[in-house]
Design a protein around this motif. Structure first.
Motif, mmCIF file in Angstrom:
data_model
loop_
_atom_site.group_PDB
_atom_site.id
_atom_site.type_symbol
_atom_site.label_atom_id
_atom_site.label_comp_id
_atom_site.label_asym_id
_atom_site.label_seq_id
_atom_site.Cartn_x
_atom_site.Cartn_y
_atom_site.Cartn_z
ATOM 1 N N LYS A 153 -30.613 2.276 42.927
ATOM 2 C CA LYS A 153 -29.436 3.068 42.604
ATOM 3 C C LYS A 153 -28.149 2.289 42.836
ATOM 4 C CE LYS A 153 -26.978 7.374 43.553
ATOM 5 N NZ LYS A 153 -26.945 8.635 44.320
ATOM 6 N N ASN A 154 -28.061 1.619 44.002
ATOM 7 C CA ASN A 154 -26.815 0.907 44.326
ATOM 8 C C ASN A 154 -27.104 -0.203 45.328
ATOM 9 O OD1 ASN A 154 -24.221 0.076 44.674
ATOM 10 N ND2 ASN A 154 -23.518 1.914 45.743
ATOM 11 N N PRO A 155 -27.120 -1.447 44.887
ATOM 12 C CA PRO A 155 -27.336 -2.547 45.835
ATOM 13 C C PRO A 155 -26.124 -2.850 46.696
ATOM 14 C CG PRO A 155 -26.974 -3.412 43.639
ATOM 15 C CD PRO A 155 -27.036 -1.917 43.499
ATOM 16 N N TRP A 188 -36.882 8.834 48.323
ATOM 17 C CA TRP A 188 -38.032 9.591 48.816
ATOM 18 C C TRP A 188 -37.632 10.688 49.799
ATOM 19 C CZ3 TRP A 188 -36.872 4.559 49.940
ATOM 20 C CH2 TRP A 188 -36.529 4.263 51.255
ATOM 21 N N GLN A 189 -36.390 10.692 50.245
ATOM 22 C CA GLN A 189 -35.947 11.734 51.169
ATOM 23 C C GLN A 189 -35.316 12.877 50.368
ATOM 24 O OE1 GLN A 189 -33.528 9.875 54.170
ATOM 25 N NE2 GLN A 189 -35.296 9.057 55.246
ATOM 26 N N GLY A 195 -32.022 18.422 41.272
ATOM 27 C CA GLY A 195 -31.308 17.224 40.856
ATOM 28 C C GLY A 195 -31.010 16.247 41.970
ATOM 29 N N ASN A 196 -31.432 16.557 43.209
ATOM 30 C CA ASN A 196 -31.145 15.678 44.337
ATOM 31 C C ASN A 196 -32.073 14.465 44.296
ATOM 32 O OD1 ASN A 196 -30.935 14.510 46.950
ATOM 33 N ND2 ASN A 196 -30.159 16.447 47.727
ATOM 34 N N ASP A 197 -31.509 13.262 44.405
ATOM 35 C CA ASP A 197 -32.325 12.054 44.381
ATOM 36 C C ASP A 197 -32.459 11.428 45.764
ATOM 37 O OD1 ASP A 197 -29.808 11.055 44.790
ATOM 38 O OD2 ASP A 197 -29.953 9.465 43.286
ATOM 39 N N GLY A 198 -32.311 12.226 46.809
ATOM 40 C CA GLY A 198 -32.478 11.732 48.172
ATOM 41 C C GLY A 198 -31.175 11.728 48.929
ATOM 42 N N ASN A 235 -31.024 11.572 58.501
ATOM 43 C CA ASN A 235 -31.573 10.958 57.278
ATOM 44 C C ASN A 235 -32.112 9.559 57.531
ATOM 45 O OD1 ASN A 235 -30.802 13.258 55.857
ATOM 46 N ND2 ASN A 235 -28.800 12.397 55.364
ATOM 47 N N PHE A 236 -32.690 9.329 58.717
ATOM 48 C CA PHE A 236 -33.250 8.018 59.028
ATOM 49 C C PHE A 236 -34.774 8.054 59.015
ATOM 50 C CE2 PHE A 236 -34.613 4.827 62.279
ATOM 51 C CZ PHE A 236 -34.324 3.711 61.523
#
Length: 253
Positions: A153-155, A188-189, A195-198, A235-236
């Motif tokens: 998604k964002n490096p 994966w979270q 529509g939530n991608d984690g 979120n860890f």
């Protein structure tokens, strides 16, 4: 647990010696979080950590390696390993260093999932450090750009890290630890919202309290410490907020 960063922070490295230690932590996360929606069934219960800190004329080097041991029937030995290494560079008198860092590792997630890797992360930024005259109290704050090439998604991300050490009661006790806040998409979270991608933002703090047995008369060369760490995260380990204590032993070389 995924991270220990407890460096000796310094204003002038000439007066600070190198330090290495080996830690063993018993983790209570698996026992504390058993509900179906927040289960940590596959979280390791034992972790060993090797740390090394070494100052020199131009700054300091620090690294640690975590080794996580399987806690399920049939697990054998180390199932995951994670390491971080950083270099602080300073060619001037002000207490600000150039900070360069790498993070990465491997982990076995759960039944049928095989072996996965922590995405390689490369960090660069500035580290501001202050200390009392006897180094019994230290504090640092690092602000860094964080490149995660494997993140689809964002490096391009960031990380802010604070770390501290406080010796008290004639160095019988050490209160130390770190707090991290960083950006990293983890698809994966999933939290269940449409529509939530984690998650994109993660917080992790690991305050530790140690009692040092070498402060007892007659045990000056017995460099064992006993204590606890509390992993406080959002979120860890999974989506949501967790508080996970450990019981721990540490030998300092």
């Amino acid at each position: 647990m995924k991270r220990f960063i407890i460096p000796v922070l310094l204003l002038g490295s000439a007066g600070v010696s190198a330090a290495q230690n080996l830690q063993l932590h018993y983790d209570f996360g698996k026992a504390l979080y058993r509900s179906e929606d927040r289960s940590l069934e596959y979280r390791p219960q034992l972790t060993t950590t090797v740390e090394m800190f070494r100052p020199d004329r131009w700054g300091s080097t620090f690294f640690f390696v975590d080794m996580n041991y399987g806690s399920r029937p049939g697990d054998r030995g180390v199932l995951g390993a994670y390491w971080e290494i950083y270099r602080n560079l300073r060619f001037w008198d002000i207490p600000v260093s150039v900070h360069l860092e790498y993070n990465g590792g491997l982990d076995i997630q759960g039944p049928g999932s095989g072996t996965g890797a922590y995405d390689d992360a490369w960090l660069a930024g500035a580290d501001w450090s202050v200390a009392s005259s006897d180094y019994s109290r230290t504090l640092s704050l690092a602000v860094m750009y964080k490149a995660i090439p494997g993140n689809l998604k964002n490096p391009h991300n960031f990380q802010i890290t604070a770390a501290w050490n406080v010796w008290f009661w004639q160095k019988r006790f050490l209160f130390c630890g770190f707090a991290d806040f960083w950006m990293e998409n983890r698809p994966w979270q999933i939290t269940g919202r449409s529509g939530n991608d984690g998650t994109d933002f993660i917080f992790l703090a690991e305050p530790q309290l140690w009692y040092n047995f070498n402060t007892i008369k007659g045990l000056e060369q017995f460099n064992l410490s006993a204590g606890s760490e509390v992993e406080i995260s959002s979120n860890f380990v999974s989506a949501g907020f967790f508080v996970i204590p450990t019981l721990a032993l540490k030998w300092t070389f």
